[in-house]
Scaffold this active site. Structure first.
Site, PDB file in Angstrom:
ATOM      1  N   GLY A 643       0.773  -1.197  -0.156  1.00  0.00           N
ATOM      2  CA  GLY A 643       0.113  -0.037   0.043  1.00  0.00           C
ATOM      3  C   GLY A 643       0.932   1.208  -0.246  1.00  0.00           C
ATOM      4  N   GLY A 644       0.153   2.173   0.267  1.00  0.00           N
ATOM      5  CA  GLY A 644       0.984   3.744   0.349  1.00  0.00           C
ATOM      6  C   GLY A 644       2.021   3.769   1.280  1.00  0.00           C
ATOM      7  N   GLY A 646       3.939   1.015   2.346  1.00  0.00           N
ATOM      8  CA  GLY A 646       5.063   0.050   2.013  1.00  0.00           C
ATOM      9  C   GLY A 646       4.591  -1.143   1.710  1.00  0.00           C
ATOM     10  N   LYS A 647       5.234  -2.263   2.101  1.00  0.00           N
ATOM     11  CA  LYS A 647       4.892  -3.686   2.053  1.00  0.00           C
ATOM     12  C   LYS A 647       4.597  -4.431   3.193  1.00  0.00           C
ATOM     13  CE  LYS A 647       7.207  -4.098  -2.537  1.00  0.00           C
ATOM     14  NZ  LYS A 647       8.160  -4.852  -3.300  1.00  0.00           N
ATOM     15  N   VAL A 648       3.755  -5.546   2.965  1.00  0.00           N
ATOM     16  CA  VAL A 648       3.573  -6.466   4.163  1.00  0.00           C
ATOM     17  C   VAL A 648       4.162  -7.855   3.616  1.00  0.00           C
ATOM     18  CG1 VAL A 648       1.638  -7.363   5.603  1.00  0.00           C
ATOM     19  CG2 VAL A 648       1.344  -5.287   4.621  1.00  0.00           C
ATOM     20  N   LYS A 662       4.228  -5.188   8.891  1.00  0.00           N
ATOM     21  CA  LYS A 662       4.080  -4.026   7.605  1.00  0.00           C
ATOM     22  C   LYS A 662       5.421  -3.189   7.920  1.00  0.00           C
ATOM     23  CE  LYS A 662       1.216  -0.706   9.048  1.00  0.00           C
ATOM     24  NZ  LYS A 662       0.083   0.074   9.250  1.00  0.00           N
ATOM     25  N   ASP A 758     -10.256   5.663  10.037  1.00  0.00           N
ATOM     26  CA  ASP A 758      -9.998   5.051   8.917  1.00  0.00           C
ATOM     27  C   ASP A 758     -10.754   3.779   8.594  1.00  0.00           C
ATOM     28  OD1 ASP A 758      -9.207   5.118   6.460  1.00  0.00           O
ATOM     29  OD2 ASP A 758      -7.281   4.498   6.583  1.00  0.00           O
TER      30      ASP A 758
END
Length: 987
Positions: A643-644, A646-648, A662, A758
């Site tokens: 996502g915005g 970074g990576k999981v 994350k 959110d």
């Protein structure tokens, strides 16, 4: 930043209060989303209506149709919401080097887009395949970025495409051509420009790429890794004017039918592995620039057909095994300027005769076998540089002659002053050719195949300057003059020129003027003189716009310095300020000390060792090396999402526990506040419907959060079908209930209460039993005692889910989460994104809602995957669920229920449907793993019998009477007559 917030609030105010404003609601909401992902947007975007003469924005019938924002200094990424601007026809974000990230897949939803120009930005990642959905696209220019991966086959679907420029990226793989039902570039019969140079394309040039049906005039494939032979089909495209195949590994002979290309002006075949005989180009009377250097042709006496090429200006044949004597007739070609035949076997006498071209500037025969030189008469005012170094003639003469040196004059040029006296300009202003000090719009013009090597020819530059001015004037742009300077060429023979465009009537451009100049150059409206060939332009950021005080922004900065200097001159005021500062500093230290005792995160900004990072009792601190080991060095195989932030990554602890890590990207470590917030919040909240925090890592300039691994991904993936999980009505109710319980816990049982801020389908995760777990607390806020009613804070969240009351007031309450939850419930019903194709789901449901009809008149909105398509199946409690949902999305927060009330209502709906709201479904982990591996098994099926009532709105069934076979079984409904279960079985 404050100005951006003002713009956002004004936009939202218009969205909430105006039913039919100047800008359509969907476009307005989408534009708000774009502003939230960009920095450095134009400061004069003031007011509530983008269609009200906002610079760079054009509208038609209340819809945004054009966005042109070149050289603005925009930073950030292109939001996926761009796809909702359904009427957009032009998008030009060129020359914004801080625009990065991938091109969103939703770009393909812009069905009316005709012009897409993103030149000279920093976009990266693959070009999305959805780009082939934009059937109206005429102009596609993505050059000078960092795109990687293959060229999408789908571009072949763009039947109207005129201009294709993907040059100067990192594209890989083969040139795509059609095969079966798959399209390729060979289908672009109306395209005139294939600019694909300076990439990493490999494989052969497909013969299928060219045909007599093509309208191409430019084929630029230079500086790639192409191999194999030049296809003979190239000779079928008789409309071609420029062909660049140089800088590859092409081999074999040049196809003899290449001389069919009688309109070709520039032909580059150099720096390949071509072999066989030198091709005979007789008949190519338009040929101006020919370069076949550095190949492996068979030795050949200098061919006489060179002298028949009447338009030839430049001939380059270095290291091509030419031999024999060059005929004098070559130098009589009236347009000839440059002849470079270095490193061949030319011998005998070099005789350029007495009738040579008066344009001749350079004759370079370095390293050949010439033993004499004759030039019968010199043409007046014609100076020719002759280079015969490393030939026998120079050895005999002891290299005393001028032609025995290889030095060439330095290339320099700058537009001369136009009969005026130069003056002195300020440090930031530049003198124009008309002797006016101003702030020019500047950038670099790059010509990809200039048919000349005489880069010091002032006549050419004068032609170019005149052409630029004529173009600016014909488009009524406020341009006084242009200045060209610093010509240079790179290894690919590109000609680069610095361009400065000066304003007329004032010393700076306004934003409209600057954007218009950038757009004229980026969309190829300007047509250079033919002598320059195809070009592209990369503009610099323009920073000298006028502000509201009548000063340029840079001038204002200078004046601030003067003001500060004057202030410092006030000795008394300075003393007072120092005293006040000392007092404030002491008070601040006392406050920090008091706060620091209860704030475990106070030293993170300067943390240099583990001892300085708080050791939270509920969250373990991992070292970077540990997480690196658990994820197998953050391998791609272990990647499970991005996502915005970074990576999981998926990982395994030594005790066998599966974790999700994350990992923030460097550029998205927005996050120290959000990072602290998520750790602090999750370390003190514990509920089965909240994702559990296992630990964190804060070292090696890394920010990583370690969560429990939630097996079945996000609710968004399930609703979209991406995860392979099908959600029936009862399961959706249970997911709604779990989400509501998690939020009710945060709002009413945690002390102090927490507002998530959110809530969206991407932040609701599903475990192995499809229980909902609320995740991602990076934007969450605590309600301290001094903020019992609301928190005043900057607006953050995700477009489509955001509470409009929070939009307007910046006052965050727990009812803001209730609104987002209501939008999420509509998403559960419809499986539609909140904002889709310019339509807002809340508004769509409100308009369609009719309580006098079955299913409240929402048949067209309800997701068919729920099971409503079957006439034997009803959605028990659907009307009550919709009533509750629409109460959650009321405009006033005071009219919305508390989450605990929502929990009770959903529990009652489940009970009325015959389901137990406290009973969990059996694990679907094994069956889901089959789906993820490509099995066709239904995700609710396993090899064992199971209780249908746990996940479906049916009466109890004895598992002994139901046999589940190793095939896909879809439950269709229940017969009203005999209560038999109706199923479909797939072999």
């Amino acid at each position: 930043m404050s100005q951006r917030v003002l713009v956002v609030l004004l936009l939202v105010l218009n969205y909430v209060l105006v039913a039919e404003g100047e800008t359509a609601d969907g476009d307005l909401t989408t534009f708000l989303s774009l502003i939230n992902t960009w920095e450095n947007t134009p400061p004069n975007w003031v007011g509530s209506d983008p269609c009200d003469d906002w610079v760079g924005i054009k509208c038609k019938n209340s819809h945004i149709t054009s966005i042109t924002l070149s050289s603005t200094g925009l930073a950030g990424q292109l939001s996926g919401d761009i796809g909702s601007l359904s009427e957009l026809e032009t998008l030009d974000l060129s020359y914004n080097k801080d625009l990065t990230g991938p091109l969103p897949e939703s770009i393909g939803e812009l069905k009316k887009l005709a012009t897409l120009i993103l030149v000279g930005c920093s976009f990266k990642g693959p070009i999305p395949d959805s780009i082939g959905n934009m059937q109206e696209l005429l102009f596609l220019s993505l050059n000078s970025n960092s795109f990687s991966g293959p060229i999408p086959h789908s571009i072949g679907n763009l039947s109207k495409l005129y201009w294709l420029d993907l040059a100067d990226n990192q594209l890989q793989g083969n040139i795509p051509v059609s095969s079966g039902d798959i399209s390729g570039l060979d289908k672009l019969h109306h395209a005139k420009h294939f600019h694909l140079g300076k990439n990493n394309l490999s494989g052969s040039i497909p013969p299928q790429l060219f045909s007599s049906e093509m309208a191409l005039i430019h084929v630029l494939l230079e500086s790639n890794q192409l191999t194999d032979k030049i296809p003979p089909t190239l000779g079928l495209v008789q409309s071609l004017e420029v062909v660049r195949l140089d800088g590859n590994s092409l081999n074999g002979p040049v196809p003899p039918n290449i001389n069919n290309l009688t309109h070709v002006q520039d032909l580059y075949l150099s720096n390949n592995k071509l072999s066989g005989s030198l091709p005979n180009l007789t008949g190519m009377n338009a040929l101006s620039y020919l370069d076949m250097s550095n190949n492996s042709f068979k030795p050949l006496d200098f061919p006489g057909w060179f002298s028949t090429l009447k338009s030839l200006t430049t001939l380059k044949m270095e290291r091509t095994q030419l031999q024999g004597q060059v005929p004098t007739s070559l130098f009589t070609l009236i347009n000839l300027q440059i002849v470079v035949l270095k490193d061949n076997k030319i011998n005998g006498t070099l005789d350029i005769g007495s009738s040579y071209s008066n344009q001749l500037r350079l004759v370079d025969f370095e390293t050949n076998s010439i033993d004499s030189f004759e030039q019968k008469d010199e043409v007046p005012n014609v100076k020719i540089k002759i280079i015969l170094k490393d030939n026998p003639i120079c050895q005999e003469n002891g290299e005393l002659e001028s032609y025995c040196s290889s030095s060439q004059p330095n290339v320099s040029y700058s537009t001369p002053l136009n009969n005026c006296q130069p003056g002195t300009c300020s440090s930031e202003q530049i003198l124009s050719p008309n002797c006016i000090c101003a702030y020019p719009y500047s950038g670099t013009l790059t010509f990809r195949s200039p048919p000349f090597l005489d880069f010091d020819n002032k006549t050419y530059y004068s032609m170019l300057e005149e052409g630029l001015m004529n173009s600016f004037k014909s488009h009524f742009l406020p341009v006084d003059s242009v200045l060209l300077s610093h010509p240079s060429k790179d290894s690919t023979q590109y000609l680069e020129l610095s361009l400065q465009v000066f304003p007329s009537g004032q010393n700076h451009f306004n934003r409209t003027g600057a954007f218009s100049i950038g757009f004229l150059l980026s969309n190829q409206t300007f047509k250079p003189p033919k002598v320059f060939g195809p070009f592209y332009f990369v503009g610099d950021k323009y920073e000298h716009f006028e502000n509201s005080e009548g000063l340029t922004e840079s001038s204002k900065s200078s004046n601030i310095g003067i003001i500060i200097g004057a202030a410092v001159g006030g000795l008394v005021l300075l003393v007072l300020l120092l005293l006040a500062g000392l007092y404030a500093f002491r008070q601040k230290k006392r406050a920090e000390k008091a706060i620091g005792q209860s704030n475990p995160f106070r030293r993170w900004d300067t943390a240099s060792s583990k001892s300085e990072v708080p050791q939270l009792t509920e969250a373990r601190m991992f070292s970077f090396e540990e997480l690196k080991k658990y994820t197998k060095n953050f391998s791609q195989v272990n990647g499970i999402g991005s996502g915005g932030f970074g990576k999981v990554y998926k990982g395994n602890l030594p005790n066998g526990q599966v974790i999700a890590i994350k990992r923030a990207q460097k550029e998205s470590m927005q996050g120290k506040l959000e990072f602290k917030a998520e750790i602090e919040l999750l370390s003190r909240v514990h509920h089965k419907n909240l994702v559990s925090l296992v630990g964190f890592c804060f070292e090696h300039e890394e920010q990583m959060l370690v969560y429990e691994y939630v097996q079945n991904g996000s609710l968004k993936d399930a609703l979209s079908g991406k995860s392979g999980i099908r959600l029936d009505w009862i399961r959706r109710l249970k997911i709604a209930l779990g989400t509501a319980r998690g939020l009710a816990y945060l709002h009413e049982l945690v002390n102090p209460p927490i507002i998530h801020r959110d809530i969206k389908s991407n932040n609701i995760l599903l475990d192995d039993r499809l229980n909902a777990k609320v995740s991602d607390f990076g934007l969450s806020k605590s309600m301290v005692d001094s903020e019992k009613d609301h928190v005043t804070t900057q607006v953050k969240g995700t477009m489509g889910y955001l509470d409009p009351e929070y939009y307007m007031s910046q006052q965050l309450t727990e009812k803001s989460d209730v609104y987002s939850f209501g939008v999420l419930m509509l998403e559960l019903i419809s499986a539609r994104r909140p904002l889709e194709r310019g339509k807002y789901i809340v508004k769509e449901v409100r308009n369609a809602l009719d309580k006098t009809k079955g299913s409240y008149g929402l048949d067209e909105i309800i997701d068919p995957a729920i099971g409503l398509a079957s006439t034997t199946l009803t959605l028990s409690g659907f009307d009550k669920f919709v009533d509750m949902t629409m109460t959650c999305v009321k405009e006033s927060g005071s009219d919305r229920p508390k989450m605990s009330d929502v929990v009770r209502e959903i529990e009652n709906i489940l009970k009325s449907a015959g389901a137990n709201p406290t009973e969990e479904s059996p694990s679907i982990s094994s069956s889901y793993e089959e789906v993820s591996r490509g099995s066709s098994s239904h995700p609710y099926n396993s090899n064992d019998t199971f209780d249908l009532s746990a996940g479906l709105p049916y009466p109890k069934v004895d598992p002994k009477n139901l046999v589940i076979v190793k095939h896909r079984v879809d439950v269709q409904g229940i017969s009203k007559q005999n209560k038999n279960i109706i199923v479909k079985i797939y072999s």
